[in-house]
Design an enzyme around this catalytic site. Structure first.
Site, PDB file in Angstrom:
ATOM      1  N   ASP A  81      31.772  46.538  31.057  1.00 32.93           N
ATOM      2  CA  ASP A  81      32.461  45.441  31.744  1.00 32.93           C
ATOM      3  C   ASP A  81      33.123  45.937  33.027  1.00 32.93           C
ATOM      4  O   ASP A  81      34.318  45.787  33.230  1.00 32.93           O
ATOM      5  CB  ASP A  81      33.493  44.808  30.798  1.00 32.93           C
ATOM      6  CG  ASP A  81      32.850  44.290  29.522  1.00 32.93           C
ATOM      7  OD1 ASP A  81      32.620  43.078  29.441  1.00 32.93           O
ATOM      8  OD2 ASP A  81      32.557  45.100  28.626  1.00 32.93           O
ATOM      9  N   ASP A 114      27.810  43.755  30.842  1.00 39.20           N
ATOM     10  CA  ASP A 114      28.566  43.073  31.895  1.00 39.20           C
ATOM     11  C   ASP A 114      28.727  44.014  33.083  1.00 39.20           C
ATOM     12  O   ASP A 114      29.831  44.392  33.474  1.00 39.20           O
ATOM     13  CB  ASP A 114      29.921  42.594  31.383  1.00 39.20           C
ATOM     14  CG  ASP A 114      29.813  41.281  30.625  1.00 39.20           C
ATOM     15  OD1 ASP A 114      28.691  40.750  30.524  1.00 39.20           O
ATOM     16  OD2 ASP A 114      30.837  40.787  30.145  1.00 39.20           O
ATOM     17  N   TYR A 117      29.649  41.524  37.856  1.00 40.81           N
ATOM     18  CA  TYR A 117      30.346  40.239  37.799  1.00 40.81           C
ATOM     19  C   TYR A 117      30.150  39.481  39.106  1.00 40.81           C
ATOM     20  O   TYR A 117      29.980  40.082  40.165  1.00 40.81           O
ATOM     21  CB  TYR A 117      31.843  40.482  37.574  1.00 40.81           C
ATOM     22  CG  TYR A 117      32.191  40.853  36.160  1.00 40.81           C
ATOM     23  CD1 TYR A 117      32.403  39.871  35.201  1.00 40.81           C
ATOM     24  CD2 TYR A 117      32.293  42.186  35.778  1.00 40.81           C
ATOM     25  CE1 TYR A 117      32.722  40.203  33.895  1.00 40.81           C
ATOM     26  CE2 TYR A 117      32.607  42.524  34.472  1.00 40.81           C
ATOM     27  CZ  TYR A 117      32.826  41.531  33.536  1.00 40.81           C
ATOM     28  OH  TYR A 117      33.136  41.865  32.247  1.00 40.81           O
ATOM     29  N   ASN A 152      20.561  53.170  19.301  1.00 45.36           N
ATOM     30  CA  ASN A 152      20.785  53.902  18.054  1.00 45.36           C
ATOM     31  C   ASN A 152      20.535  55.368  18.356  1.00 45.36           C
ATOM     32  O   ASN A 152      19.432  55.743  18.708  1.00 45.36           O
ATOM     33  CB  ASN A 152      19.812  53.422  16.971  1.00 45.36           C
ATOM     34  CG  ASN A 152      19.936  54.238  15.709  1.00 45.36           C
ATOM     35  OD1 ASN A 152      19.748  55.442  15.736  1.00 45.36           O
ATOM     36  ND2 ASN A 152      20.236  53.604  14.612  1.00 45.36           N
ATOM     37  N   HIS A 163      26.496  44.975  23.361  1.00 46.87           N
ATOM     38  CA  HIS A 163      27.535  44.420  24.233  1.00 46.87           C
ATOM     39  C   HIS A 163      28.622  43.711  23.434  1.00 46.87           C
ATOM     40  O   HIS A 163      29.808  44.001  23.578  1.00 46.87           O
ATOM     41  CB  HIS A 163      26.933  43.450  25.248  1.00 46.87           C
ATOM     42  CG  HIS A 163      27.963  42.847  26.161  1.00 46.87           C
ATOM     43  ND1 HIS A 163      28.729  43.620  27.009  1.00 46.87           N
ATOM     44  CD2 HIS A 163      28.384  41.563  26.326  1.00 46.87           C
ATOM     45  CE1 HIS A 163      29.576  42.837  27.671  1.00 46.87           C
ATOM     46  NE2 HIS A 163      29.382  41.587  27.273  1.00 46.87           N
ATOM     47  N   HIS A 172      37.946  38.176  22.456  1.00 47.50           N
ATOM     48  CA  HIS A 172      36.836  37.465  21.820  1.00 47.50           C
ATOM     49  C   HIS A 172      36.834  37.606  20.303  1.00 47.50           C
ATOM     50  O   HIS A 172      36.272  36.759  19.603  1.00 47.50           O
ATOM     51  CB  HIS A 172      35.502  37.969  22.381  1.00 47.50           C
ATOM     52  CG  HIS A 172      35.338  37.712  23.840  1.00 47.50           C
ATOM     53  ND1 HIS A 172      35.104  36.461  24.359  1.00 47.50           N
ATOM     54  CD2 HIS A 172      35.396  38.552  24.906  1.00 47.50           C
ATOM     55  CE1 HIS A 172      35.014  36.532  25.676  1.00 47.50           C
ATOM     56  NE2 HIS A 172      35.189  37.788  26.033  1.00 47.50           N
ATOM     57  N   HIS A 198      32.319  43.940  26.022  1.00 47.36           N
ATOM     58  CA  HIS A 198      32.631  42.509  25.962  1.00 47.36           C
ATOM     59  C   HIS A 198      34.130  42.245  25.972  1.00 47.36           C
ATOM     60  O   HIS A 198      34.624  41.573  26.873  1.00 47.36           O
ATOM     61  CB  HIS A 198      31.965  41.857  24.758  1.00 47.36           C
ATOM     62  CG  HIS A 198      31.917  40.355  24.842  1.00 47.36           C
ATOM     63  ND1 HIS A 198      31.497  39.694  25.977  1.00 47.36           N
ATOM     64  CD2 HIS A 198      32.240  39.392  23.936  1.00 47.36           C
ATOM     65  CE1 HIS A 198      31.555  38.387  25.773  1.00 47.36           C
ATOM     66  NE2 HIS A 198      32.003  38.174  24.548  1.00 47.36           N
ATOM     67  N   ASP A 199      34.877  42.724  24.984  1.00 47.46           N
ATOM     68  CA  ASP A 199      36.332  42.634  25.066  1.00 47.46           C
ATOM     69  C   ASP A 199      36.825  43.712  26.021  1.00 47.46           C
ATOM     70  O   ASP A 199      36.453  44.887  25.894  1.00 47.46           O
ATOM     71  CB  ASP A 199      36.971  42.805  23.682  1.00 47.46           C
ATOM     72  CG  ASP A 199      37.117  41.482  22.958  1.00 47.46           C
ATOM     73  OD1 ASP A 199      37.343  40.465  23.642  1.00 47.46           O
ATOM     74  OD2 ASP A 199      37.007  41.456  21.722  1.00 47.46           O
ATOM     75  N   HIS A 200      37.676  43.323  26.972  1.00 51.58           N
ATOM     76  CA  HIS A 200      38.108  44.224  28.036  1.00 51.58           C
ATOM     77  C   HIS A 200      39.267  45.089  27.552  1.00 51.58           C
ATOM     78  O   HIS A 200      40.416  44.947  27.985  1.00 51.58           O
ATOM     79  CB  HIS A 200      38.500  43.418  29.276  1.00 51.58           C
ATOM     80  CG  HIS A 200      37.361  42.656  29.861  1.00 51.58           C
ATOM     81  ND1 HIS A 200      37.473  41.892  31.001  1.00 51.58           N
ATOM     82  CD2 HIS A 200      36.057  42.548  29.470  1.00 51.58           C
ATOM     83  CE1 HIS A 200      36.305  41.343  31.283  1.00 51.58           C
ATOM     84  NE2 HIS A 200      35.432  41.723  30.363  1.00 51.58           N
TER      85      HIS A 200
END
Length: 280
Positions: A81, A114, A117, A152, A163, A172, A198-200
Site C-alpha cells: 500500500d 495497492d 494509488y 507461497n 493483499h 478493514h 490492504h490495512d494500512h
C-alpha cells in the site's frame, strides 16, 4: 531457489530495477512442489487469488531460478500500500528499506499490493510508475526483483502472501470470504505464515486453532487511520497504526520476522527456531 509465479489476465508483474515484465504461463500444481532433501534450495510460489476462483489459483505457473546464499539463507523485505508519489512518508519508508535491505543483503522485495494509488497505472507510459516507484526506491539494495502477487515460500515451511487480510484488527478487519474459502486450504496444506497488506498498518496475529501466523505489512505510505478494532488479546501479538515495513530472514529450519517503523527502528520481533511444516 526456485521462484514460481502465476499470471492472471496480464495483471501480475515482476518489477525489477524500474521495469515491469509480464509472466508467461506453464502447467503445475500446489501439491506437486517437492523439496530436494540436502540441497540448499527454497521454493517460492506466487499466485493471484480471486475469491470466486480459489481452487484454481495454483495453476499456470512460471518458474524462475534464484540461488540462495552460501549459508542456505534467504532475506527479503515486505511492504504494501505504498504508491503515492513519495507522499505520506513513502520516501522515508523507502530510505529505511534501503538501509535495512543493505544490512540484510536482501534477495528480493515482496509487495502486498495497492502499488499505485488511486486507480492504478493508466498505461505503460503513465508517469506514476516513475514518480511512485523508480524515483522513490532508489537505494542500491532495492534494485532487486520485486514480486507483487500472492505467494507461497517453501523453506521447510510455507508462506502465502496476498493483499487482503485473513485476520486483522485494522480498518478493514477480518475478511470473511478468505476465512471461509482460503483458510481451510492453508490449514490443509500446513501453511505457516500468511502475509498481507490492504490495512494500512503493521500487525502480527497468531492463531488458537492452527500454527498459522498472520502478518500485515500495508504501511508503505498513508497510515494512522486511528480506527483499530478490538481483538482477542490471546492472539494479538503486535499492532502499529503508523508507517513502516517488514523484513524477513529465512533458513532451512528458522524464520525471523521484524517490523520496522518509518525510521527503520525495530518495533516487534518474532522468531521461531524449530522445524516448521515439511515441504510438499
Amino acid at each position: 531457489m526456485v521462484i514460481t509465479k502465476t499470471m492472471a489476465h496480464n495483471h501480475n508483474h515482476q518489477i525489477n530495477s524500474g521495469r515491469i515484465a509480464g509472466a508467461a504461463s506453464s502447467s503445475s500444481s500446489f501439491g506437486n512442489l517437492k523439496r530436494v532433501v540436502g540441497m540448499p534450495l527454497a521454493v517460492v510460489l506466487f499466485s493471484i487469488i480471486f475469491f470466486f476462483k480459489i481452487p484454481s489459483c495454483f495453476s499456470q505457473l512460471t518458474r524462475l531460478e534464484h540461488q540462495v546464499k552460501d549459508d542456505g539463507s534467504l532475506s527479503l523485505l515486505v511492504v504494501g500500500d505504498w504508491g503515492r508519489r513519495g507522499h505520506f512518508n513513502q520516501t522515508i519508508v523507502a530510505s529505511q528499506m534501503g538501509r535495512i535491505g543493505k544490512e540484510l543483503d536482501i534477495d528480493f522485495v515482496v509487495s502486498t499490493g495497492d502499488n499505485f494509488y488511486d486507480d492504478g497505472l493508466k498505461g505503460p507510459h503513465d508517469p506514476a510508475f516513475e514518480e511512485s516507484f523508480t524515483e522513490v526506491y532508489t537505494a542500491d539494495s532495492l534494485q532487486k526483483p520485486w514480486y507483487t502477487i500472492l505467494g507461497n515460500h517453501d523453506y521447510r515451511g510455507k508462506i502465502v502472501v496476498g493483499h487482503h487480510a485473513i485476520r486483522s484488527a485494522g480498518h478493514h478487519g477480518d475478511t470473511e470470504e478468505l476465512i471461509q474459502h482460503l483458510l481451510p486450504i492453508l490449514k490443509a496444506n500446513n501453511v505457516d505464515l500468511y502475509v498481507n497488506g490492504h490495512d494500512h498498518c503493521l500487525e502480527h496475529i497468531s492463531s488458537h486453532d492452527s500454527p498459522i501466523q498472520y502478518l500485515t505489512s500495508g504501511a508503505g505510505s498513508k497510515a494512522w487511520r486511528g480506527d483499530t478494532k478490538k481483538y482477542d488479546e490471546r492472539v494479538m501479538k503486535f499492532f502499529y497504526d503508523g508507517q513502516g515495513f517488514m523484513s524477513m530472514q529465512l533458513t532451512n529450519a528458522n524464520v525471523e520476522v521484524l517490523f520496522h517503523d518509518v525510521l527503520g527502528q525495530v518495533l516487534h520481533r518474532w522468531k521461531v527456531s524449530k522445524d516448521l511444516h515439511s515441504s510438499m
